[in-house]
Scaffold this motif. Structure first.
Motif, PDB file in Angstrom:
ATOM      1  N   MET A1093       0.833  -1.192   0.000  1.00  0.00           N
ATOM      2  CA  MET A1093       0.000   0.000   0.000  1.00  0.00           C
ATOM      3  C   MET A1093       0.876   1.253   0.000  1.00  0.00           C
ATOM      4  O   MET A1093       1.765   1.411   0.823  1.00  0.00           O
ATOM      5  CB  MET A1093      -0.920   0.009   1.227  1.00  0.00           C
ATOM      6  N   SER A1094       0.609   2.138  -0.935  1.00  0.00           N
ATOM      7  CA  SER A1094       1.374   3.377  -1.043  1.00  0.00           C
ATOM      8  C   SER A1094       0.868   4.405  -0.036  1.00  0.00           C
ATOM      9  O   SER A1094      -0.259   4.299   0.470  1.00  0.00           O
ATOM     10  CB  SER A1094       1.255   3.942  -2.454  1.00  0.00           C
ATOM     11  N   PRO A1095       1.656   5.449   0.261  1.00  0.00           N
ATOM     12  CA  PRO A1095       1.188   6.488   1.204  1.00  0.00           C
ATOM     13  C   PRO A1095      -0.116   7.157   0.780  1.00  0.00           C
ATOM     14  O   PRO A1095      -1.006   7.330   1.631  1.00  0.00           O
ATOM     15  CB  PRO A1095       2.367   7.474   1.228  1.00  0.00           C
ATOM     16  N   PRO A1096      -0.288   7.553  -0.506  1.00  0.00           N
ATOM     17  CA  PRO A1096      -1.589   8.156  -0.860  1.00  0.00           C
ATOM     18  C   PRO A1096      -2.764   7.218  -0.608  1.00  0.00           C
ATOM     19  O   PRO A1096      -3.808   7.651  -0.097  1.00  0.00           O
ATOM     20  CB  PRO A1096      -1.431   8.476  -2.355  1.00  0.00           C
ATOM     21  N   LEU A1141       5.890   2.626  10.841  1.00  0.00           N
ATOM     22  CA  LEU A1141       4.691   2.506  10.011  1.00  0.00           C
ATOM     23  C   LEU A1141       4.903   3.179   8.656  1.00  0.00           C
ATOM     24  O   LEU A1141       4.616   2.595   7.606  1.00  0.00           O
ATOM     25  CB  LEU A1141       3.499   3.114  10.732  1.00  0.00           C
ATOM     26  N   LEU A1142       5.406   4.387   8.650  1.00  0.00           N
ATOM     27  CA  LEU A1142       5.594   5.108   7.391  1.00  0.00           C
ATOM     28  C   LEU A1142       6.631   4.416   6.509  1.00  0.00           C
ATOM     29  O   LEU A1142       6.487   4.378   5.283  1.00  0.00           O
ATOM     30  CB  LEU A1142       6.033   6.549   7.681  1.00  0.00           C
ATOM     31  N   SER A1143       7.660   3.859   7.126  1.00  0.00           N
ATOM     32  CA  SER A1143       8.706   3.202   6.331  1.00  0.00           C
ATOM     33  C   SER A1143       8.214   1.932   5.674  1.00  0.00           C
ATOM     34  O   SER A1143       8.810   1.458   4.711  1.00  0.00           O
ATOM     35  CB  SER A1143       9.906   2.887   7.222  1.00  0.00           C
ATOM     36  N   GLN A1144       7.123   1.341   6.183  1.00  0.00           N
ATOM     37  CA  GLN A1144       6.603   0.106   5.615  1.00  0.00           C
ATOM     38  C   GLN A1144       5.673   0.338   4.426  1.00  0.00           C
ATOM     39  O   GLN A1144       5.251  -0.614   3.775  1.00  0.00           O
ATOM     40  CB  GLN A1144       5.852  -0.683   6.698  1.00  0.00           C
ATOM     41  N   LEU A1145       5.364   1.598   4.134  1.00  0.00           N
ATOM     42  CA  LEU A1145       4.526   1.890   2.976  1.00  0.00           C
ATOM     43  C   LEU A1145       5.340   1.737   1.696  1.00  0.00           C
ATOM     44  O   LEU A1145       6.560   1.873   1.690  1.00  0.00           O
ATOM     45  CB  LEU A1145       3.955   3.308   3.088  1.00  0.00           C
ATOM     46  N   SER A1179      15.164   7.955   7.795  1.00  0.00           N
ATOM     47  CA  SER A1179      15.636   7.880   6.405  1.00  0.00           C
ATOM     48  C   SER A1179      14.781   6.918   5.593  1.00  0.00           C
ATOM     49  O   SER A1179      14.467   7.182   4.425  1.00  0.00           O
ATOM     50  CB  SER A1179      17.100   7.448   6.378  1.00  0.00           C
ATOM     51  N   LYS A1180      14.370   5.802   6.197  1.00  0.00           N
ATOM     52  CA  LYS A1180      13.503   4.862   5.485  1.00  0.00           C
ATOM     53  C   LYS A1180      12.113   5.446   5.256  1.00  0.00           C
ATOM     54  O   LYS A1180      11.514   5.255   4.188  1.00  0.00           O
ATOM     55  CB  LYS A1180      13.406   3.555   6.268  1.00  0.00           C
ATOM     56  N   ALA A1181      11.601   6.151   6.269  1.00  0.00           N
ATOM     57  CA  ALA A1181      10.285   6.774   6.123  1.00  0.00           C
ATOM     58  C   ALA A1181      10.314   7.863   5.063  1.00  0.00           C
ATOM     59  O   ALA A1181       9.337   8.051   4.315  1.00  0.00           O
ATOM     60  CB  ALA A1181       9.833   7.347   7.462  1.00  0.00           C
ATOM     61  N   LEU A1182      11.421   8.582   4.977  1.00  0.00           N
ATOM     62  CA  LEU A1182      11.546   9.635   3.965  1.00  0.00           C
ATOM     63  C   LEU A1182      11.458   9.044   2.564  1.00  0.00           C
ATOM     64  O   LEU A1182      10.813   9.615   1.675  1.00  0.00           O
ATOM     65  CB  LEU A1182      12.875  10.368   4.147  1.00  0.00           C
ATOM     66  N   VAL A1183      12.074   7.900   2.336  1.00  0.00           N
ATOM     67  CA  VAL A1183      12.008   7.239   1.030  1.00  0.00           C
ATOM     68  C   VAL A1183      10.575   6.883   0.685  1.00  0.00           C
ATOM     69  O   VAL A1183      10.124   7.048  -0.456  1.00  0.00           O
ATOM     70  CB  VAL A1183      12.901   5.977   1.024  1.00  0.00           C
ATOM     71  N   ALA A1184       9.836   6.375   1.659  1.00  0.00           N
ATOM     72  CA  ALA A1184       8.456   5.952   1.400  1.00  0.00           C
ATOM     73  C   ALA A1184       7.532   7.143   1.152  1.00  0.00           C
ATOM     74  O   ALA A1184       6.642   7.081   0.292  1.00  0.00           O
ATOM     75  CB  ALA A1184       7.940   5.124   2.574  1.00  0.00           C
ATOM     76  N   MET A1185       7.742   8.228   1.884  1.00  0.00           N
ATOM     77  CA  MET A1185       6.819   9.351   1.799  1.00  0.00           C
ATOM     78  C   MET A1185       7.158  10.340   0.689  1.00  0.00           C
ATOM     79  O   MET A1185       6.287  11.093   0.244  1.00  0.00           O
ATOM     80  CB  MET A1185       6.796  10.098   3.137  1.00  0.00           C
TER      81      MET A1185
END
Length: 1741
Positions: A1093-1096, A1141-1145, A1179-1185
């Motif tokens: 699932m993507s962030p949007p 959570l955000l990094s897993q998107l 850093s991982k969350a930044l990549v996802a978002m």
């Protein structure tokens, strides 16, 4: 039913429709007043009747609606009731949706479009929140909304779209250009799709219906509007795309499929729109393609959209534009949840390609030409997939790509086969899959494609060590589209060899596929033979040769079935491995299912042919196919006491399905006696055996009249006399067990432990094919319920230590201390009668040990409690479910409300008062069934029982406990979960909503000022209960509507001062994230943390989370923005979980609305966090978002912020920024979103910061991350920069380090990785290995161990040389870690990283002669002294074997070889650690094979072969595979093959080959006979019988054999033929003759004595308990196999040797041996075919 299905009935109702309408209008108010009726099936049925009246009697109803003169109160009342239901008076969603359809069908009765349209527009007022007036023709009803759950709007929109005719949907309201379909329904449907609803599935169904209606009315819409409906960039087009795009990843089941259908419809509408208005640009398609291409390959919707877009753009356009598609398809096929959509895209592409080739060319193409066009695009792709070393990619490509390829391009098979080499890794599997798929799809013969080499390759595949290769080859052999295509004699011969060699495969999927393949093979034989039998009966004239050939094929088929039906019985005796018995039973099942005439009423397909009897008669006339004889029945009965549940169940199933419906009296009597013994056994496993036997006897007793049952049990009239009698006997027995336990719990634990009878009662009541009313009457049912309640209270009282306390309403289970005291007290009471005086005995007697163990396991004291609780729960729940389901008249129901309340109390007691998780979990199965049965009842009082239990459970949650309970709140959450899971999914789940609201409120309640951490708090219990609801599989996605509130709660509670609260909140948060994010990707490329699932999409479905998460991130970032010298270690407990959570998107998805851009600033600011893990996760969350379009801007911004050497900097912030640069850079480069031109500015910034890797930068962590960034950009960096960087790193590594530095080891590893990527630098650093510091040496060998040392061939040789030359110093090191790592690195680099094939070991450079013996001696000393643990010793053995294989011939080598062989023989033992047994097998591969091929002394060869034989029978599959590898190497060398790859053979084939080598090379060598004989089981029957006569169990658990996989009986059959061959060679060697004579002299007496014992042992004409006990004794069968093997060997020696004739008379021994073997076979003892053939003198040598 009359309205819908009967024309005559419809005419009858047409005449009396008015009376029907009156009845309906009168019934509606009554139903709507009672909650149970309006939410139950009654209301649904009434609404359905209305719908059918409006639909089928529309001409009669129309005047009542649309004409004022005919209107009346009847239809108006009905319409009012329907609208009340739609607006929420009824909770059942299905009823409300159906009511919307009914109202729409009423509107559809309008004859005029204007009137119908006006009614439709009026109905759209349903979206109003205030009361409104609905006008339908002459009818007017007042509508009062009762809630805002959107089901009302959904019901109206679905109803109008499904029921109303076109002219109504096209009617205008005020503006003539605005029709109901476009301006009325679309806003309603689109708003439903935009909302986050529990019924999102139905909203998207409505959207799809709307698009279909638009397509249907498109021509009329053009006339009305006069313009293009979907022009480029129009608001309607953009709105539709937005809805479809954002819901393509919806976690709600079915929504993504509707979004896909909507996308297809949209493209079709756009095409028609363009054609109508001559728009040839069709820019919309190209815009979509570009947008789709930007999606990451992990996005599932990407491939569905490409499939839809393909017909409009063509294959060439898409493949030319989307160059990465083949690579992305392979990635999809290597990911479980993406493989279906990837294969579908491939299928669409090749189908479109063929259409374009056939339609676009003037000349006609042949199939070969078409296949050539396909091959240019796709042959390399399929070749790569089929030969890949990724199992998932191989499987998916073979099962999904190959079939559609051959359907579209049949001649592609030639192109695929042309590139395969059977000896290359992966090619054999690809070959078998290609031919198998080709045969299945086209029906063509695979044997003609490659000539004579096809069968040779098939033999290689069938003997492969790889299970999947053998299965693919078996599928090729078994499957044929024409079932009457009888297998050829060659195919049957191959199968006769293949089947015995694959009976003990350890893989469960292999066994299942094996059975399925054999079924197909047997069906071909059966149908082919039936065709031949039918041909014979028709007496058609034909040639004599053809008739003879038909008879030959018929004979072959019947003989093969006979052979296969006999084979399983040879391997079902006790003592064979579970794997062999399971496979044998599956094969037997396949034979009986296909070749008998037994009809299975439960199966729709697969029934025997109608003329099956003719084939059976034909076979029996030949004396074959006696499938159900007594001896085979006895073999299956002996399996009923197998130690594994699967074998017992399979055997019982075969006895019930296929064998005679009743047992003979002697078998039934003995089995009944044995059953009663087992039901009273304290061993749980034995009690389960007894329960299964009781069920079997119950069903077999139906025809025998139950003569073995006690005659004094009264049987109620009207019930099944036998079944009811059995149940009464069991209930009486259960009561005896209960009374015994009540009087003396310890005595019950030994002799009457309750759970066996409970299990038997459960099986007889629930699994026997009887109605529950045939088994129970009301009095017996009440007796059972009271007894179950009493037993549960008794067992709980034992755990409490006080029956009175247990009987109270106390809902907390006893603490572990209380239970321990209760157990000690119980044991003390039981032993109080013993000796009181004297010294205390330290050692327990065997009897005392049994009692103590039985008490602990039975009561915690506990299997008694736990298992009984499980049985009580399952029995009680299933019993209630079955009774209520079979109750036709409520007044005659066996269960009263009082009975159900009693049952609910039992469940409540077990769930709330028992601490053991196994008991709780087992009880939940029955409790869920119990609640579901009550909630689906039509009786309101019964429906209220689960609700009251839920209410009580929630009250317990909210109350403060007086004690601490088991973690996760014990069984309380399960009680609540079971109740809410039992609700019908079609309803609004009011119990779930109430539970969630109560639990959320409870969890939010602030802690009191004086809370006690030793007690369980209500808030903590509520959080644990929420976790259970979130994880509950029965609720599915129903809890997702509460996800934002639960997530916010769990994150908030992480700041609680209570540790238990924080712990519970973290568990809840973890479970919720798994539920929200959906399926995790299984692909290695996707990474271990990314979901689909993507962030949007995530924030679209959970919008309530976005502001909360953003505020938390901003708050955490704000703390870091203070002055630079100010301390910033302010911990925020929710920060790391949010970042996780955000990094897993799923990263790489563009945010079209840019609403998520607010997340980027705080994530960038978190790079300065003082917490290391926060910086990494940020850093991982930044990549996802971050959207892909912002990658370059972020990189440029971050690199511009890198400080110069003169600037002051915060190390934490610098480290975090570098981590973010590295993460974004890796994502951009891997996704191909960072062209080298765009990276120039980033590259300049990175190169300008070279000082960050020098010693001027004091932090090793910063240096390591900077080096990682430089490594990512390595291919773009200039040589000058790389040279400077390498020089700096070399200097850093060679400079001695002062003091301890955090992160230095990580920097060293990163530096070594960077330097060794360049061969020159790598050689330089490895050449200086001996001068390096100890830490650097450890880092270097660790780097090799990570698998990097074998990636460059030149570097590998350097590393190997360095490690070998420094081996002596490493072995003398004091550091155990260094020695272990060093040896592992040496092994890794020498073995070339290959864990299977050892061919690369033969070319390693030898050590210098003086060094090698010393190193070898050091290693052998450690091995002999067992120093260092299993891991080190296994590596030492491997390394010693390497050195031994390199040693040139010398006198010293013999001594080392002797020591090495001794170590192998010691470590091959089954009780040795598995790591060492594996090392033995590897040692054989490394040194054993070269030594045996270099003319080593025969004595050593024999010892090595014997070690190989033992390891090929090892319990570990990995050890057996490695030993088979040793045999494969020997075979490869013996055949002198020069092929690069060694063919790895199957384990069983390898075992026979080793025996062949033993007899071929060493048949006359002293010791060979001893090697063969040591693999035979002992044949001392007297001791076996003596031990069997003792009987009974002295301990609660049996001691397993060290090697449960070894099978002495099977090994006896293997060894026998080699012993007989040695006997044949008696005259060829005097040494051999001497050995054989000595054995005969020593063993003849024992063999003859055991044969005498065997004769006396033979059973009487009827079965006896003692003989049944022997049939179930594994030692008895293995002893018999050993005896008969030795006897056959002795007989053969008597034939060939005159010097031992004095020992016995050969003819009398032979005669008695045959008699004994025949009688044993008649009484259930079957031997392997080799043994029986040798006894009969028919074994071919």
């Amino acid at each position: 039913m009359f309205l819908e299905d009967s024309t005559m009935g419809r005419e009858v109702w047409r005449e009396s429709y008015m009376s029907m309408l009156n009845k309906v209008s009168e019934l509606f108010p009554v139903v709507l007043q009672q909650e149970s009726l309006r939410d139950g099936p009654m209301c649904y049925v009434i609404v359905k009747v209305c719908l059918q009246i409006f639909q089928l009697l529309s001409s009669e109803v129309a005047p009542l609606v649309w004409e004022k003169d005919h209107r009346g109160p009847t239809v108006q009342k009905i319409l009012q009731a329907l609208m009340d239901i739609i607006l929420g008076q009824c909770c059942n969603r299905d009823t409300r949706l159906l009511a919307g359809t009914a109202v729409s069908m009423l509107i559809n009765t309008a004859s005029e479009s204007r009137a119908g349209g006006a009614a439709g527009w009026s109905l759209l007022q349903v979206s109003h929140s205030e009361p409104w007036l609905l006008i339908v023709g002459a009818l007017q009803v007042k509508c009062k909304p009762t809630g805002r759950d959107a089901v009302d709007r959904l019901a109206v929109s679905r109803g109008l779209l499904t029921c109303c005719r076109t002219h109504i949907l096209l009617s205008s309201h005020e503006d003539a250009t605005e029709c109901l379909l476009l301006r009325g329904l679309f806003p309603l449907v689109s708003s439903l799709c935009e909302e986050k609803l529990d019924c999102h599935y139905f909203a998207f169904e409505a959207l799809t219906l709307w698009l279909k209606k638009v397509k249907e009315c498109l021509v009329d819409l053009w006339k009305i509007t006069g313009v293009q409906l979907l022009p480029d960039n129009s608001s309607l087009q953009q709105q539709l795309i937005h809805i479809i795009w954002t819901n393509a990843e919806s976690p709600v089941e079915g929504v993504s499929e509707f979004a896909r259908s909507a996308f297809v419809l949209l493209l079709d509408l756009y095409e028609k729109d363009c054609e109508q208005f001559c728009d040839t640009k069709t820019t919309f398609y190209f815009t979509l393609l570009q947008r789709i291409m930007k999606l990451p390959w992990e996005a599932k919707a990407k491939y569905h959209r490409l499939c839809a877009l393909l017909p409009y753009l063509g294959t060439d356009m898409i493949l030319d534009q989307y160059v990465e598609m083949p690579n992305h398809l392979l990635k999809c096929l290597s990911t479980n949840h993406l493989s279906p959509c990837g294969s579908e895209l491939y299928r669409c592409l090749i189908q479109q390609q063929r259409r374009e080739l056939c339609d676009g060319s003037q000349k006609s193409h042949t199939e070969l030409d078409l296949a050539g066009h396909w091959a240019r695009r796709w042959q390399p792709v399929l070749h790569e997939a089929l030969t890949s070393d990724m199992t998932l990619l191989q499987n998916n490509s073979s099962t999904q790509l190959l079939p559609c390829t051959f359907q579209v391009f049949p001649s592609a098979v030639d192109h695929l086969l042309a590139s395969l080499d059977p000896y290359a890794p992966g090619h054999l599997y690809a070959w078998a899959c290609i031919l198998s798929s080709y045969r299945a799809v086209t029906g063509g013969s695979p044997w003609t494609l490659q000539g004579s080499s096809t069968f040779e390759t098939l033999q290689l595949a069938l003997g492969s060590a790889d299970d999947k290769v053998r299965l693919a080859a078996l599928n090729l052999l078994c499957y044929c589209p024409k079932t009457k295509d009888t297998p050829t004699s060659e195919e049957m011969t191959i199968m006769r060899t293949f089947i015995p060699q694959n009976l003990n495969c350890e893989s469960s999927p292999f066994r299942q596929h094996f059975q399925a393949g054999m079924k197909r093979f047997m069906v071909r034989i059966r149908d082919g033979c039936l065709a031949h039998v039918k041909g014979q009966k028709s007496k058609k004239k034909g040639g004599a040769s053809e008739s003879e050939r038909d008879n030959e094929l018929l004979e072959q088929g019947i003989e093969f079935v006979e052979w296969l039906s006999q084979l399983p019985y040879s391997y079902l005796a006790p003592g064979h491995s579970y794997q062999r018995k399971k496979t044998a039973l599956l094969l037997l099942s396949a034979v009986l299912e296909t070749c008998t005439d037994t009809w299975n009423p439960d199966k729709k397909k697969g029934q025997p042919p109608a003329n099956m009897g003719s084939l059976i008669n034909c076979a029996r006339q030949r004396g074959q196919w006696d499938f159900f004889c007594r001896t085979k029945q006895l073999v299956l009965i002996s399996c009923l006491e197998d130690s594994t549940n699967e074998i017992r169940e399979l055997s019982a199933g075969l006895l019930l399905r296929f064998f005679p419906s009743s047992f003979p009296d002697d078998i039934a009597g003995v089995l009944h006696t044995r059953t009663k013994q087992l039901l009273c056994s304290p061993r749980v496993q034995e009690a389960q055996m007894g329960a299964l036997m009781m069920k079997l006897l119950l069903q077999k007793w139906q025809d025998s009249g139950g003569s073995r049952l006690s005659s004094n049990i009264a049987v109620s009239s009207g019930s099944d006399p036998v079944a009811s009698c059995v149940v009464r006997v069991l209930v009486k027995e259960l009561q005896e067990h209960y009374l015994t336990a009540k009087a003396d719990t310890m005595l019950a634990a030994r002799t009457k432990p309750i759970h066996g009878v409970l299990s038997a009662l459960q099986r007889c009541l629930l699994e026997a094919p009887h109605s529950i009313y045939e088994l129970l009457d009301h009095s017996l049912n009440t007796e059972v319920l009271i007894l179950l309640e009493s037993i549960s209270l008794l067992l709980l009282g034992v755990l409490y230590g006080d029956q009175d306390v247990c009987a109270t309403e106390k809902d907390a289970p006893p603490s572990f201390c209380d239970m321990g005291n209760a157990i000690n007290s119980l044991i003390a009471q039981a032993s109080s009668g013993g000796q009181a005086d004297g010294d205390e005995c330290v050692l327990l007697s065997e009897e005392h040990s049994l009692v103590l163990t039985c008490c602990w396991v039975s009561l915690k004291l506990c299997v008694l409690a736990v298992f009984s609780y499980q049985e009580i729960g399952i029995l009680l729940g299933s019993l209630v479910e079955k009774i209520l389901a079979e109750t036709k008249e409520p007044s005659k129901c066996l269960l009263s409300k009082q009975d159900l309340m009693r049952a609910s109390k039992v469940f409540k007691n077990i769930l709330l008062k028992c601490r053991h998780w196994g008991a709780v979990e087992g009880c939940c199965i029955g409790f869920t069934k119990f609640c579901a049965s009550l909630l689906s009842s039509t009786d309101p009082e019964l429906q209220d029982i689960p609700a009251q239990m839920l209410k009580q459970g929630l009250q317990v949650v909210q109350s403060l406990r007086s004690t601490s309970v088991t973690r996760r709140a014990a069984g309380l959450p399960m009680l609540i979960l079971c109740v809410v899971s039992a609700e019908e999914a079609s309803k609004s789940r009011p119990l779930l909503a109430h539970s969630m609201q109560t639990l959320l409120e409870t969890a939010k309640t602030p802690l009191s000022e004086h809370w006690d951490q030793t007690l369980d708090l209500p808030q903590v219990c509520a959080v644990h209960t929420l976790q259970a609801l979130v994880r509950g599989a029965g609720l599915g996605g129903a809890v997702l509507q509460f996800a934002p509130a639960v997530a916010i709660l769990s994150l908030t509670l992480l700041s609680s001062p209570c540790w238990a609260m924080r712990n519970a909140a973290l568990q809840l948060y973890s479970s919720l994230c798994s539920r929200m994010l959906g399926q995790r990707s299984s692909s290695e490329e996707a990474g271990p943390t990314q979901h689909g699932m993507s962030p949007p999409a995530f924030f679209f479905h959970y919008p309530g989370l976005q502001p909360f998460l953003l505020d938390e991130l901003r708050g955490a970032a704000q703390v870091l923005q203070g002055p630079p010298n100010e301390a910033k270690l302010h911990l925020q407990p929710s920060l790391y979980p949010i970042l996780t959570l955000l990094s897993q998107l799923q990263p790489g998805v563009q945010d079209s609305t840019e609403t998520l851009s607010d997340f980027l600033p705080p994530l960038l600011q978190l790079s300065a966090s003082p917490v290391y893990s926060v910086r990494v996760m940020a850093s991982k969350a930044l990549v996802a978002m971050a959207p892909p379009s912002d990658y370059m801007n972020i990189l440029i911004k971050l690199t511009a912020q890198l400080p110069s050497a003169q600037e002051r900097c915060c190390h934490n912030q610098l480290h975090g920024q570098l981590l973010q640069i590295k993460a974004i850079l890796e994502r951009a480069l891997s996704a191909g979103r960072a062209p080298s031109d765009d990276l120039s500015e980033v590259l300049i910034g990175v190169q300008a910061s070279l000082w960050l890797v020098t010693e001027a930068q004091r932090c090793p962590l910063v240096r390591a991350v900077y080096l990682g960034v430089a490594d990512s950009l390595r291919s773009l960096c200039c040589e000058t920069f790389l040279s400077k960087l390498s020089h700096t790193l070399m200097h850093s590594l060679q400079t001695p380090q002062q003091g301890l530095q955090v992160g230095l080891s990580s920097f060293h590893q990163q530096a070594i990785h960077f330097l060794c990527a360049d061969l020159k630098c790598a050689c330089k650093i490895w050449d200086s290995f001996s001068a390096a510091s100890p830490d650097l040496r450890l880092s270097l060998v660790t780097w090799v161990l990570d698998g990097r040392g074998s990636q460059q061939t030149g570097l590998k040789e350097v590393i190997q040389r360095v490690l070998q030359s420094n081996l002596r110093e490493a072995l003398l090191s004091d550091s155990v870690e260094y020695r272990r790592t060093y040896l592992a690195a040496l092994i890794a680099v020498t073995a070339h990283g290959d864990s299977v094939l050892p061919q690369h070991l033969l070319h390693s450079a030898p050590l210098e002669e003086p060094v090698l013996p010393e190193c070898l001696d050091l290693l052998l000393r450690d091995l002999e002294a067992q120093r260092g643990g299993p891991e080190f010793l296994s590596q030492a053995l491997y390394a010693a074997s390497l050195l031994l294989s390199q040693w040139t011939d010398s006198s010293l080598k013999i001594s080392a070889l002797e020591r090495w062989c001794n170590i192998l023989e010691y470590q091959r033992a089954p009780d040795a650690p598995e790591a060492l047994r594996m090392a033995c097998a590897e040692a054989l591969c490394v040194a054993g094979a070269p030594l045996m091929n270099n003319s080593t002394q025969p004595a050593f060869v024999i010892r090595l072969i014997n070690t190989g034989l033992y390891l090929l029978q090892d319990q570990s599959q990995q050890v057996r595979m490695k030993a088979a590898c040793f045999t494969s190497v020997l075979h490869h060398a013996r055949r002198g093959e020069r092929k690069k790859s060694i063919y790895l053979m199957q384990v069983n084939q390898a075992l026979l080959l080793l025996l062949d080598l033993l007899l071929e090379d060493c048949w006359d060598t002293p010791g060979t006979l001893e090697v063969l004989l040591c693999h035979l089981p002992q044949c001392d029957l007297r001791s076996v019988l003596r031990e069997a006569s003792v009987g009974g169990c002295s301990t609660l658990y049996e001691q397993d054999e060290a090697n449960v996989f070894a099978e002495p009986s099977v090994m006896s059959a293997h060894v026998l033929q080699y012993l007989l061959q040695m006997a044949e060679k008696y005259s060829q060697s005097s040494a051999l003759a001497s050995s054989l004579n000595s054995w005969a002299e020593e063993s003849a007496t024992q063999v003859l004595d055991n044969l005498t014992v065997c004769k006396k042992l033979l059973p009487a004409e009827t079965l006896t308990p003692s003989w049944l006990a022997l049939l179930m004794d594994p030692r008895f069968h293995s002893s018999l196999c050993g005896l008969f093997t030795r006897a056959a060997f002795l007989l053969q020696l008597l034939k060939t040797s005159d010097s031992i004739q004095h020992l016995c008379d050969p003819s009398s021994v032979h005669t008695s041996l045959q008699e004994v073997c025949s009688l044993l076979a008649q009484n259930g003892v079957h031997f392997p075919s080799a043994v029986t053939a040798a006894v009969a003198g028919e074994l071919l040598l």
